[in-house]
Design a protein around this motif. Structure first.
Motif, PDB file in Angstrom:
ATOM      1  N   MET A 153       0.844  -1.197   0.000  1.00 20.17           N
ATOM      2  CA  MET A 153       0.000   0.000   0.000  1.00 20.17           C
ATOM      3  C   MET A 153       0.878   1.246   0.000  1.00 20.17           C
ATOM      4  SD  MET A 153      -2.855   1.207   2.803  1.00 20.17           S
ATOM      5  CE  MET A 153      -1.614   1.694   4.017  1.00 20.17           C
ATOM      6  N   LYS A 154       0.566   2.188  -0.876  1.00 23.97           N
ATOM      7  CA  LYS A 154       1.299   3.439  -0.908  1.00 23.97           C
ATOM      8  C   LYS A 154       1.028   4.218   0.370  1.00 23.97           C
ATOM      9  CE  LYS A 154       0.927   3.802  -5.940  1.00 23.97           C
ATOM     10  NZ  LYS A 154       0.412   4.619  -7.052  1.00 23.97           N
ATOM     11  N   ASN A 155       1.992   5.082   0.733  1.00 25.59           N
ATOM     12  CA  ASN A 155       1.805   5.905   1.919  1.00 25.59           C
ATOM     13  C   ASN A 155       0.572   6.791   1.767  1.00 25.59           C
ATOM     14  OD1 ASN A 155       4.087   4.895   3.170  1.00 25.59           O
ATOM     15  ND2 ASN A 155       5.432   6.458   2.288  1.00 25.59           N
ATOM     16  N   VAL A 156      -0.203   6.865   2.837  1.00 24.37           N
ATOM     17  CA  VAL A 156      -1.428   7.663   2.834  1.00 24.37           C
ATOM     18  C   VAL A 156      -1.240   8.830   3.781  1.00 24.37           C
ATOM     19  CG1 VAL A 156      -3.898   7.673   3.336  1.00 24.37           C
ATOM     20  CG2 VAL A 156      -2.831   5.633   2.333  1.00 24.37           C
ATOM     21  N   ASP A 157      -1.589  10.011   3.317  1.00 26.92           N
ATOM     22  CA  ASP A 157      -1.479  11.209   4.145  1.00 26.92           C
ATOM     23  C   ASP A 157      -2.397  11.087   5.356  1.00 26.92           C
ATOM     24  OD1 ASP A 157      -2.224  14.074   4.957  1.00 26.92           O
ATOM     25  OD2 ASP A 157      -0.571  14.395   3.557  1.00 26.92           O
ATOM     26  N   TRP A 158      -1.911  11.523   6.522  1.00 24.29           N
ATOM     27  CA  TRP A 158      -2.698  11.439   7.750  1.00 24.29           C
ATOM     28  C   TRP A 158      -4.001  12.227   7.643  1.00 24.29           C
ATOM     29  CZ3 TRP A 158      -3.958   8.722  11.615  1.00 24.29           C
ATOM     30  CH2 TRP A 158      -4.524   9.265  12.763  1.00 24.29           C
ATOM     31  N   GLU A 208      -9.671   4.106  -0.668  1.00 22.69           N
ATOM     32  CA  GLU A 208     -10.015   2.734  -1.052  1.00 22.69           C
ATOM     33  C   GLU A 208      -9.078   2.233  -2.150  1.00 22.69           C
ATOM     34  OE1 GLU A 208     -14.730   2.150  -0.041  1.00 22.69           O
ATOM     35  OE2 GLU A 208     -14.218   3.272  -1.856  1.00 22.69           O
ATOM     36  N   GLU A 209      -8.733   3.115  -3.074  1.00 20.28           N
ATOM     37  CA  GLU A 209      -7.805   2.722  -4.141  1.00 20.28           C
ATOM     38  C   GLU A 209      -6.443   2.362  -3.558  1.00 20.28           C
ATOM     39  OE1 GLU A 209      -7.242   5.353  -7.422  1.00 20.28           O
ATOM     40  OE2 GLU A 209      -9.382   5.487  -7.836  1.00 20.28           O
ATOM     41  N   ARG A 210      -5.959   3.190  -2.665  1.00 22.86           N
ATOM     42  CA  ARG A 210      -4.621   2.967  -2.108  1.00 22.86           C
ATOM     43  C   ARG A 210      -4.564   1.745  -1.200  1.00 22.86           C
ATOM     44  NH1 ARG A 210      -1.534   8.606  -0.615  1.00 22.86           N
ATOM     45  NH2 ARG A 210      -1.959   9.724  -2.551  1.00 22.86           N
ATOM     46  N   THR A 211      -5.645   1.469  -0.469  1.00 11.86           N
ATOM     47  CA  THR A 211      -5.648   0.300   0.420  1.00 11.86           C
ATOM     48  C   THR A 211      -6.033  -0.970  -0.311  1.00 11.86           C
ATOM     49  OG1 THR A 211      -7.946   0.726   1.081  1.00 11.86           O
ATOM     50  CG2 THR A 211      -6.207   1.690   2.451  1.00 11.86           C
ATOM     51  N   GLY A 212      -6.674  -0.823  -1.485  1.00 10.33           N
ATOM     52  CA  GLY A 212      -7.145  -1.990  -2.212  1.00 10.33           C
ATOM     53  C   GLY A 212      -8.306  -2.683  -1.508  1.00 10.33           C
ATOM     54  N   ARG A 213      -9.059  -1.915  -0.701  1.00  2.05           N
ATOM     55  CA  ARG A 213     -10.175  -2.467   0.079  1.00  2.05           C
ATOM     56  C   ARG A 213     -11.414  -1.593  -0.096  1.00  2.05           C
ATOM     57  NH1 ARG A 213      -8.184  -6.979   3.536  1.00  2.05           N
ATOM     58  NH2 ARG A 213      -5.926  -6.701   3.525  1.00  2.05           N
ATOM     59  N   VAL A 214     -12.572  -2.241  -0.030  1.00  2.00           N
ATOM     60  CA  VAL A 214     -13.826  -1.492   0.013  1.00  2.00           C
ATOM     61  C   VAL A 214     -14.115  -1.183   1.477  1.00  2.00           C
ATOM     62  CG1 VAL A 214     -16.307  -1.533  -0.470  1.00  2.00           C
ATOM     63  CG2 VAL A 214     -14.693  -2.603  -2.070  1.00  2.00           C
ATOM     64  N   LEU A 215     -14.159   0.085   1.827  1.00  2.00           N
ATOM     65  CA  LEU A 215     -14.270   0.491   3.226  1.00  2.00           C
ATOM     66  C   LEU A 215     -15.686   0.880   3.628  1.00  2.00           C
ATOM     67  CD1 LEU A 215     -11.051   2.698   3.332  1.00  2.00           C
ATOM     68  CD2 LEU A 215     -11.296   0.294   4.015  1.00  2.00           C
ATOM     69  N   GLY A 225     -15.753  12.887  -0.511  1.00 10.50           N
ATOM     70  CA  GLY A 225     -16.055  11.689  -1.295  1.00 10.50           C
ATOM     71  C   GLY A 225     -14.875  11.249  -2.139  1.00 10.50           C
ATOM     72  N   ARG A 226     -14.195  12.222  -2.752  1.00 11.49           N
ATOM     73  CA  ARG A 226     -13.009  11.882  -3.566  1.00 11.49           C
ATOM     74  C   ARG A 226     -11.905  11.307  -2.695  1.00 11.49           C
ATOM     75  NH1 ARG A 226     -14.333  16.791  -6.164  1.00 11.49           N
ATOM     76  NH2 ARG A 226     -12.768  17.924  -4.933  1.00 11.49           N
ATOM     77  N   ARG A 227     -11.733  11.857  -1.504  1.00 13.21           N
ATOM     78  CA  ARG A 227     -10.683  11.350  -0.607  1.00 13.21           C
ATOM     79  C   ARG A 227     -10.977   9.924  -0.166  1.00 13.21           C
ATOM     80  NH1 ARG A 227      -8.558  16.201   3.410  1.00 13.21           N
ATOM     81  NH2 ARG A 227      -7.768  17.562   1.756  1.00 13.21           N
ATOM     82  N   MET A 228     -12.247   9.600   0.035  1.00 11.38           N
ATOM     83  CA  MET A 228     -12.589   8.245   0.446  1.00 11.38           C
ATOM     84  C   MET A 228     -12.355   7.258  -0.700  1.00 11.38           C
ATOM     85  SD  MET A 228     -13.216   8.543   3.598  1.00 11.38           S
ATOM     86  CE  MET A 228     -11.907   9.790   3.448  1.00 11.38           C
TER      87      MET A 228
END
Length: 300
Positions: A1-6, A43-50, A36-39
């Motif tokens: 997973m790429k680094n995600v901004d806090w 999901e794209e970066r984690t590869g999970r549906v949250l 909405g775009r941030r969510m």
């Protein structure tokens, strides 16, 4: 997973807590579209549906709940670091979570809690949901029961009684009632009109604070804490104390933080303030009036 901004993680936490984009937008000041775009990005970066997205809001999936739990622990650690840094700078914020009416009392008596000489400020979070201190969302909370959590310390501050009130010397009977809408009626006293006078409710609101305004305006009778109704010269009791609604009050704080100077100071001051109103809270100082008492079902 790429680094995600806090900041994206914090945005996720807010969406999870508020249940949707609208509530998160109100809490963060960002637009629903931006959130909405941030969510979607998260999901794209984690590869999970949250989230499960629907017209009623955003509900966490299993993966979403797992991430939320982990981030709450990170958030708690970040807040400890922030508090440590603020202490070093000489200014801290004490966060209090309380219900509508205790918050009203604190606001009415704010100089008794925080003075111009204090090196700390106050952040007051108002709501009917139980104060959660597990992840240090708040430093101090007010609860209607003694906490069972081992990580919390507590102080009892007296009994709280409730009764029905209406505009003083209002014409007519007590057949008209005002209430918080059923979906917002979290506390027992907010549910009481729906359970005992459902066919006679003429107005509903989404915030308990508006019940006082409606009762003062003569819209109908409202169930209120006795310390609110008995202090108001525009209101009179139209019922005896509603005994099943009575409960004790507790100030709660995190065991690890209760010796922090600013938190200890605020807790001591809140304790004095609430205990000084003990008789009013317990309904022992009703205003004299000529209103005829209601029966337990809300009728004369």
């Amino acid at each position: 997973m790429k680094n995600v901004d806090w900041d994206i993680y914090r945005c996720f936490i807010t969406v999870a807590r508020t249940g949707g984009l609208t509530g998160a937008a109100q809490a963060t000041g960002l637009s629903p579209a931006t959130i909405g775009r941030r969510m979607l990005e998260l999901e794209e970066r984690t590869g999970r549906v949250l989230f499960v997205r629907s017209q009623t809001g955003y509900t966490l999936t299993g993966d979403g709940r797992f991430l939320f739990e982990q981030l709450q622990e990170m958030e708690a650690s970040a807040r400890k670091v922030e508090s440590w840094q603020q202490e070093g700078e000489g200014t801290t914020i004490v966060r209090i979570a309380a219900g509508t009416w205790i918050s009203w009392l604190i606001a009415e008596n704010f100089p008794a809690i925080c003075t111009e000489r204090d090196a700390f400020g106050i952040s007051l979070s108002i709501g009917e949901v139980r104060a959660n201190l597990a992840y240090r969302e708040s430093d101090i909370g007010i609860r209607a029961f003694e906490p069972e959590e081992t990580y919390l310390a507590s102080r009892p501050v007296g009994e709280l009684a409730y009764a029905a009130y209406r505009q003083k010397n209002a014409s007519g009977g007590s057949e008209r009632w005002v209430a918080v809408s059923e979906d917002q009626a979290i506390s027992a006293y907010l549910r009481w009109p729906h359970e005992h006078a459902s066919g006679r409710i003429v107005a509903t609101v989404t915030r308990p604070r508006s019940l006082l305004d409606l009762a003062r305006a003569g819209a109908g009778s409202a169930v209120l804490p006795c310390f609110v109704g008995d202090l108001d010269p525009m209101l009179e009791r139209v019922s005896d104390e509603i005994e099943p609604l009575g409960h004790r009050q507790w100030i709660v704080m995190n065991n690890e933080d209760r010796h922090r100077r600013d938190i200890r100071t605020v807790v001591d001051r809140m304790t004095r303030l609430l205990r000084s109103h003990a008789d009013l809270f317990a309904g022992k100082r009703p205003r004299r009036n000529s209103a005829q008492a209601l029966n337990a079902d809300g009728r004369r």
